[in-house]
Design a protein around this motif. Structure first.
Motif, PDB file in Angstrom:
ATOM      1  N   ILE A 102      30.703  58.852  31.505  1.00 42.28           N
ATOM      2  CA  ILE A 102      31.251  57.528  31.672  1.00 42.28           C
ATOM      3  C   ILE A 102      31.464  56.569  30.375  1.00 42.28           C
ATOM      4  O   ILE A 102      30.738  56.206  29.860  1.00 42.28           O
ATOM      5  CB  ILE A 102      30.106  56.644  32.773  1.00 42.28           C
ATOM      6  CG1 ILE A 102      29.626  57.352  33.837  1.00 42.28           C
ATOM      7  CG2 ILE A 102      30.660  55.137  33.128  1.00 42.28           C
ATOM      8  CD1 ILE A 102      28.326  57.044  34.525  1.00 42.28           C
ATOM      9  N   LEU A 103      32.867  56.405  30.458  1.00 36.98           N
ATOM     10  CA  LEU A 103      33.268  55.582  29.258  1.00 36.98           C
ATOM     11  C   LEU A 103      33.402  54.057  29.441  1.00 36.98           C
ATOM     12  O   LEU A 103      33.226  53.471  28.612  1.00 36.98           O
ATOM     13  CB  LEU A 103      34.862  55.999  28.931  1.00 36.98           C
ATOM     14  CG  LEU A 103      35.094  57.397  28.671  1.00 36.98           C
ATOM     15  CD1 LEU A 103      36.726  57.605  28.364  1.00 36.98           C
ATOM     16  CD2 LEU A 103      34.254  58.001  27.948  1.00 36.98           C
ATOM     17  N   ALA A 104      33.297  53.664  30.556  1.00 34.19           N
ATOM     18  CA  ALA A 104      33.264  52.104  31.054  1.00 34.19           C
ATOM     19  C   ALA A 104      32.900  52.000  32.439  1.00 34.19           C
ATOM     20  O   ALA A 104      33.223  52.849  33.249  1.00 34.19           O
ATOM     21  CB  ALA A 104      34.476  51.517  30.729  1.00 34.19           C
ATOM     22  N   PHE A 105      32.185  50.753  32.649  1.00 33.38           N
ATOM     23  CA  PHE A 105      31.444  50.555  34.025  1.00 33.38           C
ATOM     24  C   PHE A 105      31.569  49.043  34.084  1.00 33.38           C
ATOM     25  O   PHE A 105      30.944  48.276  33.419  1.00 33.38           O
ATOM     26  CB  PHE A 105      30.232  51.079  34.234  1.00 33.38           C
ATOM     27  CG  PHE A 105      29.833  50.821  35.635  1.00 33.38           C
ATOM     28  CD1 PHE A 105      30.499  50.628  36.728  1.00 33.38           C
ATOM     29  CD2 PHE A 105      28.336  51.269  35.894  1.00 33.38           C
ATOM     30  CE1 PHE A 105      30.067  50.452  37.894  1.00 33.38           C
ATOM     31  CE2 PHE A 105      27.899  50.790  37.205  1.00 33.38           C
ATOM     32  CZ  PHE A 105      28.640  50.546  38.288  1.00 33.38           C
ATOM     33  N   SER A 106      32.320  48.406  35.149  1.00 34.29           N
ATOM     34  CA  SER A 106      32.604  46.914  35.111  1.00 34.29           C
ATOM     35  C   SER A 106      32.219  46.538  36.430  1.00 34.29           C
ATOM     36  O   SER A 106      32.817  47.011  37.517  1.00 34.29           O
ATOM     37  CB  SER A 106      33.882  46.575  34.566  1.00 34.29           C
ATOM     38  OG  SER A 106      34.139  45.123  34.719  1.00 34.29           O
ATOM     39  N   ALA A 107      31.505  45.518  36.694  1.00 33.96           N
ATOM     40  CA  ALA A 107      31.592  44.552  37.923  1.00 33.96           C
ATOM     41  C   ALA A 107      30.991  43.214  37.493  1.00 33.96           C
ATOM     42  O   ALA A 107      30.046  43.080  36.932  1.00 33.96           O
ATOM     43  CB  ALA A 107      30.464  45.364  38.958  1.00 33.96           C
ATOM     44  N   GLY A 108      31.824  42.210  38.083  1.00 34.84           N
ATOM     45  CA  GLY A 108      31.079  40.903  37.670  1.00 34.84           C
ATOM     46  C   GLY A 108      31.523  40.339  36.299  1.00 34.84           C
ATOM     47  O   GLY A 108      32.377  41.185  35.400  1.00 34.84           O
ATOM     48  N   ASP A 109      30.667  39.518  35.868  1.00 35.08           N
ATOM     49  CA  ASP A 109      30.825  39.027  34.342  1.00 35.08           C
ATOM     50  C   ASP A 109      29.448  39.213  33.650  1.00 35.08           C
ATOM     51  O   ASP A 109      28.526  38.693  33.914  1.00 35.08           O
ATOM     52  CB  ASP A 109      31.363  37.688  34.248  1.00 35.08           C
ATOM     53  CG  ASP A 109      31.626  37.261  32.755  1.00 35.08           C
ATOM     54  OD1 ASP A 109      31.201  37.965  31.803  1.00 35.08           O
ATOM     55  OD2 ASP A 109      32.392  36.189  32.672  1.00 35.08           O
ATOM     56  N   ILE A 110      29.486  40.448  32.760  1.00 29.83           N
ATOM     57  CA  ILE A 110      28.000  40.776  32.297  1.00 29.83           C
ATOM     58  C   ILE A 110      27.632  39.562  31.299  1.00 29.83           C
ATOM     59  O   ILE A 110      26.379  39.178  31.190  1.00 29.83           O
ATOM     60  CB  ILE A 110      27.869  42.111  31.594  1.00 29.83           C
ATOM     61  CG1 ILE A 110      26.435  42.391  31.203  1.00 29.83           C
ATOM     62  CG2 ILE A 110      28.928  42.094  30.149  1.00 29.83           C
ATOM     63  CD1 ILE A 110      25.715  42.690  32.475  1.00 29.83           C
ATOM     64  N   SER A 111      28.693  38.816  30.541  1.00 30.62           N
ATOM     65  CA  SER A 111      28.110  37.860  29.629  1.00 30.62           C
ATOM     66  C   SER A 111      27.797  36.403  30.598  1.00 30.62           C
ATOM     67  O   SER A 111      26.812  35.751  29.524  1.00 30.62           O
ATOM     68  CB  SER A 111      29.294  37.544  28.730  1.00 30.62           C
ATOM     69  OG  SER A 111      30.602  36.990  29.570  1.00 30.62           O
ATOM     70  N   GLN A 112      28.138  36.269  31.777  1.00 35.08           N
ATOM     71  CA  GLN A 112      27.813  35.161  32.133  1.00 35.08           C
ATOM     72  C   GLN A 112      27.602  35.717  33.848  1.00 35.08           C
ATOM     73  O   GLN A 112      28.365  35.228  34.630  1.00 35.08           O
ATOM     74  CB  GLN A 112      28.916  34.025  32.270  1.00 35.08           C
ATOM     75  CG  GLN A 112      29.052  33.507  30.808  1.00 35.08           C
ATOM     76  CD  GLN A 112      30.092  32.433  30.896  1.00 35.08           C
ATOM     77  OE1 GLN A 112      31.218  32.411  31.436  1.00 35.08           O
ATOM     78  NE2 GLN A 112      29.647  31.193  30.000  1.00 35.08           N
ATOM     79  N   PRO A 113      26.350  36.326  34.069  1.00 33.80           N
ATOM     80  CA  PRO A 113      26.524  36.582  35.557  1.00 33.80           C
ATOM     81  C   PRO A 113      26.080  35.457  36.312  1.00 33.80           C
ATOM     82  O   PRO A 113      25.394  34.434  35.910  1.00 33.80           O
ATOM     83  CB  PRO A 113      25.341  37.600  35.501  1.00 33.80           C
ATOM     84  CG  PRO A 113      24.372  37.115  34.219  1.00 33.80           C
ATOM     85  CD  PRO A 113      25.521  36.708  33.422  1.00 33.80           C
ATOM     86  N   VAL A 114      26.740  35.475  37.756  1.00 36.96           N
ATOM     87  CA  VAL A 114      26.446  34.236  38.700  1.00 36.96           C
ATOM     88  C   VAL A 114      25.756  34.820  39.688  1.00 36.96           C
ATOM     89  O   VAL A 114      25.623  36.053  39.990  1.00 36.96           O
ATOM     90  CB  VAL A 114      27.688  33.600  38.860  1.00 36.96           C
ATOM     91  CG1 VAL A 114      28.269  33.200  37.771  1.00 36.96           C
ATOM     92  CG2 VAL A 114      28.654  34.535  39.567  1.00 36.96           C
TER      93      VAL A 114
END
Length: 462
Positions: free
Chosen positions: A302-314
């Protein structure tokens, strides 16, 4: 054809001496100074090849430039005797981005610099692939000086797009199939097994990359008001990704798993520690050594995995999740059905809503057999110079356009790498140990010398 120890030793000694001379360092600095980032529209790709062509011309090579799919190529040829063996060399002058500002101690990626404390030389492309090309050019010059000729014919193909998937390379090789006809590809790229151990690899694993996307709705939903009642694409995709391999990293996708490790490959890899020792022995396919897992088996990452904003989760359920999965695979896998195999697996696991798209550059797996006469010839030559047998790897762990040479040109491939696992290739602070250049240049001079005294039968076995 002269092949006395004195003459061979002269060529090897001369090659090592040249590689420690100030002129070699200056030549390397000149190559690195070209900011040949594959992804930059302003990269001086043509100027770099013109500069390299001058170096080949000084050794009596005829040079010709070509363009294919918008990328420049150089072919440098020295034909001495049509009855003698012909070698095809290969190199690439393009690099990954310089990553300016991220190098330690303020180093400029396009300036050759040295750390006197460690003996390391730094610069973008020094390992991948400008320094390796210069090693081979220097070794050729040493043989020419010691013998007065090479004793074999050689064509060297230099491309400027390897880092972005070698666009146009296949078409150039198809177009120049007659001109590039050879008995053997002998080239240098990738790392040795470690800095002090001469290494040969005979092909490369293939590489295929897939983007997985799961979109459930437009916009997030409050995690309290909707939590527990709405599907969470991040959670779903996490389960889908987990189904691709076991908790210890062994592949589970039918069609992505090899049938087994050939006995010749297993014997060649016995006792080897790959990747400079940076391995987790309990990770990957069961029953295999780390060396077998890297050089004779398949792996998915897995080279990348993204959902939401990890730096500013809401406090919201994301509406979409994405991941990038890469498969590295050895010859023997049906690479025309890799995507179909993944699709079928995800469907069987209940993840039919996930969209799969191919992404990025791809290379096909290909390799010359470990027991091929050309492989044995190269190994014996390097052992003669080094005083001990080199490591012979069935495949490079990474990917190279090896299949273009084995399938389009139909020739066996032998790669003699001059880098090492810790060189920071594709990262800031790319470097090579200064002493590695002299060692590698001497090995190649011995190999080129022996090619000048060899018969085609010694390379092909027929």
């Amino acid at each position: 054809m002269l092949d006395t120890p004195t003459n061979r030793d002269t060529a090897v000694t001369l090659a090592r001496a040249i590689a420690t001379d100030d002129a070699f360092r200056a030549a390397l600095a000149d190559l690195i100074a070209f900011p040949t980032d594959s992804k930059s529209a302003e990269a001086p790709l043509h100027a770099y090849l013109a500069h390299v062509a001058q170096g080949f011309a000084a050794m009596g090579f005829e040079t010709q430039g070509y363009t294919s799919e918008g990328r420049p190529f150089l072919v440098a040829s020295r034909v001495e005797d049509a009855t003698r063996p012909t070698v095809l060399g290969y190199a690439h002058g393009d690099t990954v981005p310089g990553m300016e500002g991220r190098w330690a101690e303020g180093r400029d990626p396009w300036t050759l610099t040295e750390d006197p404390a460690t003996g390391r030389w730094y610069g973008r492309g020094i390992a991948d692939n400008k320094g390796q090309m210069l090693v081979n050019m220097t070794a050729l010059q040493a043989v020419l000086t010691a013998r007065g000729s090479l004793g074999f014919n050689i064509h060297v193909l230099v491309e400027m797009g390897e880092e972005i998937g070698s666009p146009g390379l296949a078409k150039v090789c198809e177009r120049l199939k007659d001109r590039l006809k050879a008995d053997l590809l002998l080239a240098s790229d990738g790392p040795r097994i470690d800095a002090g151990t001469p290494t040969i690899f005979l092909g490369a694993r293939g590489g295929a990359t897939f983007r997985l996307t799961l979109k459930r709705r437009n916009g997030g939903r409050h995690s309290g008001n909707f939590g527990g009642a709405l599907k969470n694409p991040a959670m779903e995709l996490a389960h889908a990704l987990a189904s691709i391999a076991t908790p210890t990293g062994a592949l589970r996708v039918p069609g992505w798993v090899p049938e087994g490790v050939p006995e010749a490959a297993r014997a060649a890899l016995a006792g080897l520690t790959p990747a400079g020792g940076e391995v987790d022995a309990d990770w990957g396919a069961e029953g295999l050594t780390p060396a077998e897992r890297i050089h004779a088996w398949n792996s998915a990452e897995i080279l990348a995995f993204s959902a939401g904003d990890i730096s500013q989760p809401v406090n919201a359920i994301p509406d979409e999740a994405q991941a990038v999965v890469q498969l590295r695979y050895v010859p023997g896998i049906d690479d025309t059905k890799l995507e179909q195999a993944l699709r079928a697996h995800l469907d069987a696991q209940g993840h039919g809503d996930i969209t799969i798209t191919r992404q990025g550059a791809e290379f096909r797996a290909s390799a010359t057999p470990v027991d091929h006469p050309a492989a044995r010839f190269a190994a014996a030559s390097i052992a003669r110079t080094h005083g001990a047998d080199p490591v012979v790897l069935p495949s490079l762990g990474g990917s190279l356009p090896n299949d273009i040479f084995t399938e389009i040109l139909g020739i066996p491939t032998v790669w003699v790498p001059h880098s090492y696992p810790g060189c920071s290739q594709h990262a800031p602070d790319e470097h090579l140990p200064r002493d590695l250049f002299a060692d590698a240049t001497g090995l190649m001079a011995g190999l080129y010398w022996d090619l000048g005294a060899a018969s085609k039968k010694a390379l092909l076995g027929s």
